[in-house]
Scaffold this motif. Sequence first.
Motif: not given
Length: 290
Positions: A108-109, A112, A115, A174
């Motif tokens: 997720r990082e 980022g 997203l 995911l």
Amino acid sequence: MENGLEKMNIQWFPGHMTKAQRMIEENVKLVDAVCEILDARIPSASRNPYIDRLAAGKPRLVILNRCDLADPALTARWKKYFQRQGLAILETDAKSGRGVNGFVPAVRELLGDKLKEYEAKGQAGRTLRVMILGIPNVGKSTFINKVARRKAAVAGDKPGVTRGRQWISIDSGLDLLDTPGILWPKFDSQEVGEMLALTNAIKADVLDKETLGANFMLRLRELYPDALRERYKFEPDPNANGYELLEAAARKRGFLVSRGEYDIGRMASTLLKEYHDGKLGRLTLEAPND
Ligand code: G4P
């Protein structure tokens, strides 16, 4: 050869690897990021030299797996090395599951910006897709099973076994694309081939086990002489060749063939098996160029 290492002929590129490589190249378009799983004991030798081409400019996460078997000080150095190259990095022991929980937050990082882009397009909650890449037997199935918290992929210690394309849904938005473990047509050096054999990425039976064991003895004398002293109870002679070191260990183990003659073949197999099982301690075979 240099360092007194014996020369070996290591040839490895079965046809199914070409097919697998093509599958990876075709499917990379479908994913948001590529995750390379490396063996923390050989982070450079276990890295596909074509990764830049295979990953096709996608954001990348490097996983140093088998941290439980690797030298913690060197793992820390490797971590910094990959970070300096701008890669996201995670240390794991997929067998016990240590570190695996960091995977979803790390993805997720890493993604980022993607997203935020999805959110701006009103597609918040869109599933992220990550391709998992790695050499045979590096622990991909074990890792995926742990991340998915189920028996999704079949784990097994069989180098070179192909599997078809497989998507695995992880509960938190995911999807992972599992790929068959691949190697590459030509190793940069004999050392790379040997390290891949020592860590079971290549079947040991395509090699001469005795020579592999003898060369491994030389490597251990240089990098981890205390592991030899502690495990095999002998003082590694700085002038001995690899076979003589195997013989010294075989003598201590009592691997006698006939009067005064020791079984170095048996000792080579024992050494390789005990390294595989982590009985020599946490040993990393290469250091980063830092
Ligand atoms: P692959 O899909 O990449 O081919 O690898 P797979 O998950 O099948 O794993 C290969 C072997 O490596 C398995 O051993 C697995 O348990 C082990 N393994 C995977 N990750 C780790 C790790 O982080 N640490 C350790 N110590 N082992 C790991 P196996 O077939 O069950 O036998 P064994 O090697 O455990 O005896």
